[in-house]
Design an enzyme around this catalytic site. Structure first.
Site, PDB file in Angstrom:
ATOM      1  N   ALA A   1       3.062  -0.793   4.794  1.00 59.44           N
ATOM      2  CA  ALA A   1       2.572  -0.833   6.177  1.00 59.44           C
ATOM      3  C   ALA A   1       2.060  -2.207   6.591  1.00 59.44           C
ATOM      4  O   ALA A   1       2.028  -2.521   7.788  1.00 59.44           O
ATOM      5  CB  ALA A   1       1.481   0.221   6.354  1.00 59.44           C
TER       6      ALA A   1
ATOM      7  N   GLU B   1      12.755  -9.419   1.808  1.00 60.35           N
ATOM      8  CA  GLU B   1      12.010  -8.239   2.261  1.00 60.35           C
ATOM      9  C   GLU B   1      12.812  -6.982   1.922  1.00 60.35           C
ATOM     10  O   GLU B   1      14.016  -6.930   2.202  1.00 60.35           O
ATOM     11  CB  GLU B   1      11.816  -8.344   3.781  1.00 60.35           C
ATOM     12  CG  GLU B   1      11.114  -7.162   4.407  1.00 60.35           C
ATOM     13  CD  GLU B   1      11.070  -7.252   5.946  1.00 60.35           C
ATOM     14  OE1 GLU B   1      11.964  -7.894   6.546  1.00 60.35           O
ATOM     15  OE2 GLU B   1      10.147  -6.678   6.520  1.00 60.35           O
TER      16      GLU B   1
ATOM     17  N   ARG C   1       5.240  11.056  -2.364  1.00 58.45           N
ATOM     18  CA  ARG C   1       4.953  10.682  -0.969  1.00 58.45           C
ATOM     19  C   ARG C   1       6.197  10.889  -0.100  1.00 58.45           C
ATOM     20  O   ARG C   1       7.214  10.192  -0.277  1.00 58.45           O
ATOM     21  CB  ARG C   1       4.545   9.210  -0.929  1.00 58.45           C
ATOM     22  CG  ARG C   1       4.353   8.648   0.448  1.00 58.45           C
ATOM     23  CD  ARG C   1       4.261   7.137   0.436  1.00 58.45           C
ATOM     24  NE  ARG C   1       4.009   6.652   1.772  1.00 58.45           N
ATOM     25  CZ  ARG C   1       4.214   5.410   2.172  1.00 58.45           C
ATOM     26  NH1 ARG C   1       4.658   4.512   1.314  1.00 58.45           N
ATOM     27  NH2 ARG C   1       3.966   5.059   3.405  1.00 58.45           N
TER      28      ARG C   1
ATOM     29  N   ARG D   1      12.849   4.445  12.645  1.00 60.22           N
ATOM     30  CA  ARG D   1      11.654   5.298  12.588  1.00 60.22           C
ATOM     31  C   ARG D   1      10.756   5.036  13.801  1.00 60.22           C
ATOM     32  O   ARG D   1      11.235   4.611  14.846  1.00 60.22           O
ATOM     33  CB  ARG D   1      10.942   5.076  11.244  1.00 60.22           C
ATOM     34  CG  ARG D   1      11.847   5.441  10.048  1.00 60.22           C
ATOM     35  CD  ARG D   1      11.154   5.223   8.733  1.00 60.22           C
ATOM     36  NE  ARG D   1       9.980   6.077   8.610  1.00 60.22           N
ATOM     37  CZ  ARG D   1       9.020   5.899   7.695  1.00 60.22           C
ATOM     38  NH1 ARG D   1       9.141   4.901   6.818  1.00 60.22           N
ATOM     39  NH2 ARG D   1       7.981   6.705   7.653  1.00 60.22           N
TER      40      ARG D   1
ATOM     41  N   TYR E   1      11.263   8.733   1.423  1.00 58.18           N
ATOM     42  CA  TYR E   1      11.232   7.665   0.419  1.00 58.18           C
ATOM     43  C   TYR E   1      11.957   8.011  -0.889  1.00 58.18           C
ATOM     44  O   TYR E   1      12.058   7.168  -1.776  1.00 58.18           O
ATOM     45  CB  TYR E   1       9.778   7.284   0.114  1.00 58.18           C
ATOM     46  CG  TYR E   1       9.065   6.732   1.331  1.00 58.18           C
ATOM     47  CD1 TYR E   1       9.500   5.553   1.931  1.00 58.18           C
ATOM     48  CD2 TYR E   1       7.977   7.397   1.897  1.00 58.18           C
ATOM     49  CE1 TYR E   1       8.871   5.044   3.051  1.00 58.18           C
ATOM     50  CE2 TYR E   1       7.337   6.895   3.020  1.00 58.18           C
ATOM     51  CZ  TYR E   1       7.792   5.727   3.592  1.00 58.18           C
ATOM     52  OH  TYR E   1       7.174   5.218   4.707  1.00 58.18           O
TER      53      TYR E   1
ATOM     54  N   HIS F   1      12.724  -2.614   2.128  1.00 62.49           N
ATOM     55  CA  HIS F   1      12.111  -1.335   2.502  1.00 62.49           C
ATOM     56  C   HIS F   1      13.023  -0.212   2.018  1.00 62.49           C
ATOM     57  O   HIS F   1      14.257  -0.303   2.178  1.00 62.49           O
ATOM     58  CB  HIS F   1      11.916  -1.220   4.020  1.00 62.49           C
ATOM     59  CG  HIS F   1      10.992  -2.244   4.554  1.00 62.49           C
ATOM     60  ND1 HIS F   1       9.635  -2.190   4.330  1.00 62.49           N
ATOM     61  CD2 HIS F   1      11.220  -3.384   5.235  1.00 62.49           C
ATOM     62  CE1 HIS F   1       9.068  -3.249   4.889  1.00 62.49           C
ATOM     63  NE2 HIS F   1      10.002  -3.991   5.439  1.00 62.49           N
TER      64      HIS F   1
ATOM     65  N   PRO G   1       0.797  -1.229   0.000  1.00 60.80           N
ATOM     66  CA  PRO G   1       0.000   0.000   0.000  1.00 60.80           C
ATOM     67  C   PRO G   1       0.832   1.283   0.000  1.00 60.80           C
ATOM     68  O   PRO G   1       1.873   1.358   0.646  1.00 60.80           O
ATOM     69  CB  PRO G   1      -0.812  -0.106   1.295  1.00 60.80           C
ATOM     70  CG  PRO G   1      -0.072  -1.058   2.148  1.00 60.80           C
ATOM     71  CD  PRO G   1       0.574  -2.030   1.207  1.00 60.80           C
ATOM     72  N   ASN G   2       0.311   2.239  -0.733  1.00 54.48           N
ATOM     73  CA  ASN G   2       0.844   3.603  -0.833  1.00 54.48           C
ATOM     74  C   ASN G   2       2.135   3.711  -1.637  1.00 54.48           C
ATOM     75  O   ASN G   2       2.618   4.814  -1.884  1.00 54.48           O
ATOM     76  CB  ASN G   2       1.033   4.234   0.565  1.00 54.48           C
ATOM     77  CG  ASN G   2      -0.260   4.285   1.338  1.00 54.48           C
ATOM     78  OD1 ASN G   2      -1.260   4.804   0.825  1.00 54.48           O
ATOM     79  ND2 ASN G   2      -0.287   3.734   2.539  1.00 54.48           N
TER      80      ASN G   2
ATOM     81  N   ASN H   1       8.110  -5.665  -0.822  1.00 58.04           N
ATOM     82  CA  ASN H   1       7.981  -4.489   0.042  1.00 58.04           C
ATOM     83  C   ASN H   1       6.499  -4.393   0.383  1.00 58.04           C
ATOM     84  O   ASN H   1       5.699  -3.899  -0.424  1.00 58.04           O
ATOM     85  CB  ASN H   1       8.458  -3.214  -0.651  1.00 58.04           C
ATOM     86  CG  ASN H   1       8.380  -2.007   0.289  1.00 58.04           C
ATOM     87  OD1 ASN H   1       7.794  -2.083   1.382  1.00 58.04           O
ATOM     88  ND2 ASN H   1       8.952  -0.885  -0.127  1.00 58.04           N
TER      89      ASN H   1
END
Ligand code: DQA
Length: 146
Positions: free
Chosen positions: A81, A102, A21, A111, A26, A104, A13-14, A78
């Protein structure tokens, strides 16, 4: 000649909003920019890539299953969330028997506290975080060499 390895690259998502964004976190590359870089790298490595994005958890579960059925060598994931919330993705990664890397863009450990736990990390082959879009290319290099 052996068939070229197939690698699924799944985005949650996103991530469709990359570029606009929170660029300070990012970066300014769009997901299309990242896809182009991954496709170029795949060509150089003699691999095939299937790159997808969805804002819906179930699509990601379905695509993990599909990766197994299609005989994918690995999945680069990825999960956005959903990384921090999804038992369904944890179970799917565990179920398919295909190594999952994985990725990111940011470093979730650096964070907010709620990003520190990953439901993917414990069932992934490995994780690459905090290196921006480069992380996808490094994950692809690793995926073809697994
Ligand atoms: C992300 C990190 C997640 O915590 C966040 O929810 C995202 C993007 C990353 O690539 O840095 O959507 O997966």
């Amino acid at each position: 000649m052996p068939a070229s390895p197939l690698i699924y690259v799944l985005n949650g998502p996103n991530l469709n909003l990359l570029g606009m964004r929170e660029p300070e976190i990012y970066g300014t590359d769009t997901l299309d920019d990242i896809a182009t870089r991954v496709e170029d790298r795949a060509r150089a490595l003699g691999a095939r890539v299937e790159i997808r994005q969805s804002n819906h958890e179930g699509h990601l579960v379905d695509w993990l299953h599909e990766a197994r059925l299609q005989g994918a060598k690995a999945v680069i994931l990825n999960a956005g969330a959903f990384t921090h919330t999804s038992v369904a993705l944890h179970d799917a990664v565990k179920a398919i028997g295909v190594p999952v890397i994985e990725v990111h863009l940011s470093n979730p450990q650096a964070r907010e506290e709620f990003r520190h736990h990953s439901f993917i990390a414990s069932v992934a082959k490995g994780s690459i975080t905090g290196l921006g879009a480069l992380g996808y290319e490094l994950a692809l290099d690793a995926a073809v060499r697994l």
